[in-house]
Design a protein around this motif. Structure first.
Motif, PDB file in Angstrom:
ATOM      1  N   ALA A   2       0.848  -1.197   0.000  1.00  0.00           N
ATOM      2  CA  ALA A   2       0.000   0.000   0.000  1.00  0.00           C
ATOM      3  C   ALA A   2       0.881   1.243   0.000  1.00  0.00           C
ATOM      4  O   ALA A   2       0.962   1.990   0.980  1.00  0.00           O
ATOM      5  CB  ALA A   2      -0.919  -0.011   1.215  1.00  0.00           C
ATOM      6  N   TRP A   3       1.554   1.474  -1.133  1.00  0.00           N
ATOM      7  CA  TRP A   3       2.456   2.609  -1.299  1.00  0.00           C
ATOM      8  C   TRP A   3       1.847   3.607  -2.278  1.00  0.00           C
ATOM      9  O   TRP A   3       0.822   3.331  -2.919  1.00  0.00           O
ATOM     10  CB  TRP A   3       3.820   2.148  -1.823  1.00  0.00           C
ATOM     11  N   GLU A   4       2.516   4.732  -2.437  1.00  0.00           N
ATOM     12  CA  GLU A   4       2.127   5.698  -3.462  1.00  0.00           C
ATOM     13  C   GLU A   4       2.863   5.338  -4.748  1.00  0.00           C
ATOM     14  O   GLU A   4       4.092   5.290  -4.775  1.00  0.00           O
ATOM     15  CB  GLU A   4       2.500   7.122  -3.034  1.00  0.00           C
ATOM     16  N   TYR A   5       2.114   5.058  -5.800  1.00  0.00           N
ATOM     17  CA  TYR A   5       2.695   4.580  -7.057  1.00  0.00           C
ATOM     18  C   TYR A   5       2.863   5.736  -8.042  1.00  0.00           C
ATOM     19  O   TYR A   5       1.888   6.337  -8.492  1.00  0.00           O
ATOM     20  CB  TYR A   5       1.829   3.469  -7.651  1.00  0.00           C
ATOM     21  N   THR A   6       4.129   6.031  -8.347  1.00  0.00           N
ATOM     22  CA  THR A   6       4.457   7.141  -9.236  1.00  0.00           C
ATOM     23  C   THR A   6       5.597   6.740 -10.166  1.00  0.00           C
ATOM     24  O   THR A   6       6.264   5.722  -9.954  1.00  0.00           O
ATOM     25  CB  THR A   6       4.918   8.369  -8.431  1.00  0.00           C
ATOM     26  N   GLY A   7       5.844   7.577 -11.166  1.00  0.00           N
ATOM     27  CA  GLY A   7       6.970   7.345 -12.053  1.00  0.00           C
ATOM     28  C   GLY A   7       8.288   7.336 -11.298  1.00  0.00           C
ATOM     29  O   GLY A   7       9.215   6.587 -11.651  1.00  0.00           O
ATOM     30  N   ASN A   8       8.395   8.136 -10.251  1.00  0.00           N
ATOM     31  CA  ASN A   8       9.630   8.171  -9.471  1.00  0.00           C
ATOM     32  C   ASN A   8       9.893   6.854  -8.767  1.00  0.00           C
ATOM     33  O   ASN A   8      11.044   6.409  -8.664  1.00  0.00           O
ATOM     34  CB  ASN A   8       9.575   9.306  -8.448  1.00  0.00           C
ATOM     35  N   LEU A   9       8.833   6.216  -8.259  1.00  0.00           N
ATOM     36  CA  LEU A   9       8.995   4.925  -7.598  1.00  0.00           C
ATOM     37  C   LEU A   9       9.515   3.882  -8.584  1.00  0.00           C
ATOM     38  O   LEU A   9      10.498   3.170  -8.303  1.00  0.00           O
ATOM     39  CB  LEU A   9       7.653   4.463  -7.014  1.00  0.00           C
ATOM     40  N   TRP A  10       8.885   3.793  -9.747  1.00  0.00           N
ATOM     41  CA  TRP A  10       9.322   2.796 -10.736  1.00  0.00           C
ATOM     42  C   TRP A  10      10.687   3.158 -11.319  1.00  0.00           C
ATOM     43  O   TRP A  10      11.464   2.270 -11.671  1.00  0.00           O
ATOM     44  CB  TRP A  10       8.262   2.671 -11.825  1.00  0.00           C
ATOM     45  N   ARG A  11      10.990   4.450 -11.400  1.00  0.00           N
ATOM     46  CA  ARG A  11      12.319   4.873 -11.837  1.00  0.00           C
ATOM     47  C   ARG A  11      13.385   4.287 -10.929  1.00  0.00           C
ATOM     48  O   ARG A  11      14.385   3.720 -11.395  1.00  0.00           O
ATOM     49  CB  ARG A  11      12.407   6.404 -11.816  1.00  0.00           C
ATOM     50  N   GLU A  12      13.175   4.393  -9.620  1.00  0.00           N
ATOM     51  CA  GLU A  12      14.159   3.879  -8.669  1.00  0.00           C
ATOM     52  C   GLU A  12      14.233   2.360  -8.713  1.00  0.00           C
ATOM     53  O   GLU A  12      15.322   1.774  -8.618  1.00  0.00           O
ATOM     54  CB  GLU A  12      13.817   4.354  -7.260  1.00  0.00           C
ATOM     55  N   GLN A  13      13.083   1.704  -8.878  1.00  0.00           N
ATOM     56  CA  GLN A  13      13.064   0.248  -8.963  1.00  0.00           C
ATOM     57  C   GLN A  13      13.857  -0.233 -10.168  1.00  0.00           C
ATOM     58  O   GLN A  13      14.706  -1.135 -10.054  1.00  0.00           O
ATOM     59  CB  GLN A  13      11.624  -0.273  -9.054  1.00  0.00           C
ATOM     60  N   LEU A  14      13.592   0.343 -11.332  1.00  0.00           N
ATOM     61  CA  LEU A  14      14.259  -0.092 -12.560  1.00  0.00           C
ATOM     62  C   LEU A  14      15.754   0.207 -12.514  1.00  0.00           C
ATOM     63  O   LEU A  14      16.582  -0.625 -12.923  1.00  0.00           O
ATOM     64  CB  LEU A  14      13.618   0.562 -13.773  1.00  0.00           C
ATOM     65  N   ASN A  15      16.108   1.381 -12.009  1.00  0.00           N
ATOM     66  CA  ASN A  15      17.528   1.723 -11.945  1.00  0.00           C
ATOM     67  C   ASN A  15      18.278   0.797 -10.986  1.00  0.00           C
ATOM     68  O   ASN A  15      19.388   0.340 -11.291  1.00  0.00           O
ATOM     69  CB  ASN A  15      17.705   3.172 -11.497  1.00  0.00           C
ATOM     70  N   ASP A  16      17.677   0.514  -9.842  1.00  0.00           N
ATOM     71  CA  ASP A  16      18.320  -0.390  -8.889  1.00  0.00           C
ATOM     72  C   ASP A  16      18.436  -1.804  -9.464  1.00  0.00           C
ATOM     73  O   ASP A  16      19.417  -2.512  -9.197  1.00  0.00           O
ATOM     74  CB  ASP A  16      17.533  -0.429  -7.580  1.00  0.00           C
ATOM     75  N   PHE A  17      17.452  -2.206 -10.250  1.00  0.00           N
ATOM     76  CA  PHE A  17      17.516  -3.532 -10.866  1.00  0.00           C
ATOM     77  C   PHE A  17      18.676  -3.612 -11.852  1.00  0.00           C
ATOM     78  O   PHE A  17      19.416  -4.599 -11.881  1.00  0.00           O
ATOM     79  CB  PHE A  17      16.197  -3.833 -11.580  1.00  0.00           C
ATOM     80  N   ILE A  18      18.845  -2.569 -12.646  1.00  0.00           N
ATOM     81  CA  ILE A  18      19.971  -2.542 -13.583  1.00  0.00           C
ATOM     82  C   ILE A  18      21.290  -2.577 -12.812  1.00  0.00           C
ATOM     83  O   ILE A  18      22.214  -3.316 -13.160  1.00  0.00           O
ATOM     84  CB  ILE A  18      19.906  -1.290 -14.478  1.00  0.00           C
TER      85      ILE A  18
END
Length: 294
Positions: free
Chosen positions: A82-98
């Motif tokens: 139950a988080w706030e879903y934004t482009g910034n959240l997915w940006r950090e997820q994708l960058n950390d995955f890379i």
């Protein structure tokens, strides 16, 4: 291992693994081998979809590339806190995955909402992104955002903030018949709409937290506009458009992308909102040629 199949449209999804990110389970798949002469690819799905939506692409692209696909937090087999879903959240997820999993600069490809997430990564983390491929990418431009919302827009905004409205919409949209009806509106070729595709979209909607994710996506503040992101990007960009997409004015949006990023490459295909799934052979060929030459 090669899977015997009569058509690329019949290929099974690749089995994946889980990566721990911020104490949440993130699902991803990987296929193909690393080749020093060719870039690594990361595929990012759109709203309501998952890694399964890329199965036809992974099947062919793995012949030339190390291919990864990921379920963004809140979608597919990934956790749905139950988080706030934004482009910034997915940006950090994708960058950390890379950074943590792929461990080398990567060409990132995204469809719809996934395209916007890819733009967010490329604008901020130049060292991790070797190129961007957008397929009917979502996200507003600054000049299309109304400074002062009219009465109808204000009313719509109020409605989406009401929990009971969100619940009603979610239950209606996640119905399998309505999933199919929605797909029939956005796919040009209805033969690409299979029972498996409907099931792949329906299944994650049954997960705990899926309703909260749905509501958060519509209630969370908008992030940076597409033109702002493009102005910060430094890598090659390929825009692939399904020109029959009723949700996107592809030609009009294509012109805006060229206005802010004139060095891009663009291609228009006879397809709808998800060209990678509808005309996968064409998209796979475009990705292969562009990724190798850039």
């Amino acid at each position: 291992m090669t899977v015997a199949t009569n058509s690329i449209h019949d290929v099974p999804a690749v089995e994946g693994n889980y990566w721990q990110w911020r104490e949440q389970n993130i699902y991803y798949v990987q296929a193909g081998s690393c080749n020093s002469d060719k870039p690594t690819l990361l595929l990012v799905h759109g709203f309501g979809a998952s890694t399964d939506h890329w199965r036809k692409n992974i099947y062919q692209l793995q012949e030339n590339f190390s291919v990864w696909a990921i379920d963004m937090l809140g979608f597919g087999r990934s956790s749905k806190p139950a988080w706030e879903y934004t482009g910034n959240l997915w940006r950090e997820q994708l960058n950390d995955f890379i950074t943590e999993v792929i461990k080398q600069p990567t060409v990132i490809a995204g469809n719809s909402l996934g395209g916007y997430a890819c733009l967010c990564v490329a604008a901020e983390y130049h060292h991790n992104v070797a190129g961007v491929i957008l397929l009917n990418s979502a996200g507003p431009f600054s000049d299309t955002v109304t400074k002062k919302p009219n009465t109808m827009q204000k009313m719509s905004g109020w409605l989406f903030r009401q929990n009971w409205i969100t619940y009603f919409l979610f239950q209606r949209l996640r119905n399998k018949k309505n999933i199919r009806k929605t797909l029939e509106k956005v796919y040009l070729d209805s033969s690409a709409i299979t029972d498996q595709l409907v099931e792949d979209i329906y299944r994650p909607s049954c997960d705990e937290g899926a309703l909260q994710v749905f509501g958060s996506v519509f209630k969370s503040p908008q992030g940076e506009k597409v033109d702002q992101l493009l102005q910060k990007m430094q890598c090659p960009l390929l825009n692939i458009w399904g020109e029959a997409d009723p949700w996107m004015r592809s030609k009009e949006r294509g012109e805006k992308f060229k206005q802010y990023y004139p060095q891009l490459t663009e291609v228009y295909l006879k397809a709808g909102h998800c060209p990678h799934d509808e005309v996968p052979e064409q998209v796979n060929d475009l990705i292969t040629q562009w990724a190798i030459n850039n």
